[in-house]
Design an enzyme around this catalytic site. Structure first.
Site, mmCIF file in Angstrom:
data_model
loop_
_atom_site.group_PDB
_atom_site.id
_atom_site.type_symbol
_atom_site.label_atom_id
_atom_site.label_comp_id
_atom_site.label_asym_id
_atom_site.label_seq_id
_atom_site.Cartn_x
_atom_site.Cartn_y
_atom_site.Cartn_z
ATOM 1 N N GLY A 29 12.975 8.537 10.742
ATOM 2 C CA GLY A 29 13.216 8.078 12.101
ATOM 3 C C GLY A 29 13.062 6.571 12.167
ATOM 4 N N ASP A 86 3.318 12.459 15.388
ATOM 5 C CA ASP A 86 1.908 12.859 15.317
ATOM 6 C C ASP A 86 1.718 14.369 15.403
ATOM 7 O OD1 ASP A 86 0.954 10.283 15.099
ATOM 8 O OD2 ASP A 86 0.606 10.031 17.240
ATOM 9 N N VAL A 88 3.617 16.813 14.816
ATOM 10 C CA VAL A 88 4.260 17.631 13.792
ATOM 11 C C VAL A 88 3.479 17.558 12.478
ATOM 12 C CG1 VAL A 88 6.400 17.924 12.463
ATOM 13 C CG2 VAL A 88 6.507 17.268 14.866
ATOM 14 N N HIS A 111 -0.444 5.716 11.675
ATOM 15 C CA HIS A 111 -1.273 5.857 12.885
ATOM 16 C C HIS A 111 -2.388 6.829 12.528
ATOM 17 C CE1 HIS A 111 -2.595 6.180 16.960
ATOM 18 N NE2 HIS A 111 -1.984 7.324 17.249
ATOM 19 N N GLY A 137 10.058 0.373 14.454
ATOM 20 C CA GLY A 137 10.686 0.361 13.146
ATOM 21 C C GLY A 137 11.897 -0.544 13.049
#
Length: 335
Positions: A29, A86, A88, A111, A137
């Site tokens: 992503g 987060d 997942v 994170h 990103g």
């Protein structure tokens, strides 16, 4: 006396700690794509691991990678980087990573949520460290390509090898971050400050402040379009000045009338009662209460999030934004 964070730059970091190692990037992503491309361009050995053959798979293939399923990516990887959402991560960890990773492989995070709140409990023989970019990103990639870098926070949670920080700095260098700076933090500090910042200012606070000012002006009889410009649209311009020059630079850039009004009225709006509620929100994060609430909300299918999105989609603020978008875009400089 203020404690100044330790900051590492290019001269303090080396890619040698990761040269020759297989690095599995999980997710493609916003952050995953930037990290994978930047590290590949820096000469590191990258494999992209994905859950399914969808749009991310197609994008990674187009970018020159040969993506594989998550379980295959981690099988012989020396370093496993979690760049998937987060909520997942725990499922992917339990079902795909832990059963297939080799003994002693490094676990890396952008994170600290899943480690700090013990959603993921890593093996005792793995180095666990974090590289957390302070920007999206797309910016991480854009800055790298242009010869710069987005600053990052680096932290170690488990340092079995004694080289966890060295490897964190190698990744930071690989994505271009040490061109600006890598600040030493901790999983606890990064996670808690990130959540508090999102809730009280970056997402929640600024959104509700703008909405309150906009709705007040409309209720007083001013045109919604004019109210939108004054309370929402111009925020970007002010934030851009703060980003480049700081708060003092912003104050010196605005009119004297704006200076006086801001200095005298701002503290009345954001008063001690507001500060108290910010502290309460921060304590909820620090205690783990917010994390538990969010996990429960996610497991229910995120009804609060879905309703909140619908409410904002149907708001007057959004309708005015949609109405004015063409006008606003028309005036932007052409690149």
């Amino acid at each position: 006396m203020i404690n100044i964070a330790k900051i590492y730059t290019d001269k303090d970091a080396s890619l040698d700690a990761l040269k020759g190692k297989k690095i599995a990037v999980l997710g493609y992503g916003n952050q995953g794509r930037a990290w994978a491309l930047n590290m590949k361009d820096s000469g590191l050995n990258i494999v992209v691991g994905l859950e399914r053959q969808g749009k991310s798979w197609e994008k990674a293939t187009k970018d020159g990678f040969k993506p594989v399923k998550t379980e295959d990516a981690v099988k012989d990887a020396d370093v496993i980087i979690f760049l998937i959402p987060d909520m997942v991560q725990r499922t992917v960890w339990l079902e795909k990573v832990r059963p297939n990773m080799k003994k002693g492989a490094d676990l890396v995070f952008a994170h600290g949520f899943n480690i700090h709140f013990k959603m993921i409990e890593p093996p005792t023989d793995s180095d666990v460290y974090m590289v957390a970019p302070k920007g999206p990103g797309d910016t991480v990639r854009e800055y790298y390509v242009a010869g710069g870098g987005v600053p990052v926070l680096v932290a170690t949670y488990q340092d079995v090898s004694g080289k966890a920080l060295e490897k964190a700095l190698a990744i930071a260098k690989g994505i271009g971050a040490t061109r600006s700076g890598a600040l030493v933090s901790s999983f606890k500090e990064e996670t808690e400050t990130d959540l508090v910042g999102e809730q009280t200012i970056l997402v929640g606070g600024i959104m509700e402040l703008m909405k309150s000012a906009f709705e007040t002006l409309v209720e007083m009889g001013y045109q919604p379009e004019v109210a939108y410009f004054e309370t929402i649209n111009e925020v970007k311009m002010i934030v851009d000045i703060i980003h480049s020059k700081g708060l003092s630079g912003m104050l010196r850039a605005v009119s004297d009338t704006a200076k006086y009004g801001g200095i005298t009225v701002g503290k009345k709006v954001i008063n001690e009662d507001v500060r108290k509620r910010i502290r309460e929100a921060a304590e909820r994060v620090r205690s783990g209460e917010f994390a538990a609430e969010w996990v429960e909300e996610y497991n229910k299918g995120m009804p609060v999030v879905i309703n909140g999105l619908k409410e904002n989609d149907n708001s007057l603020e959004q309708k005015v934004a949609d109405e004015l978008r063409e006008l606003i875009e028309r005036g932007k400089p052409k690149k």
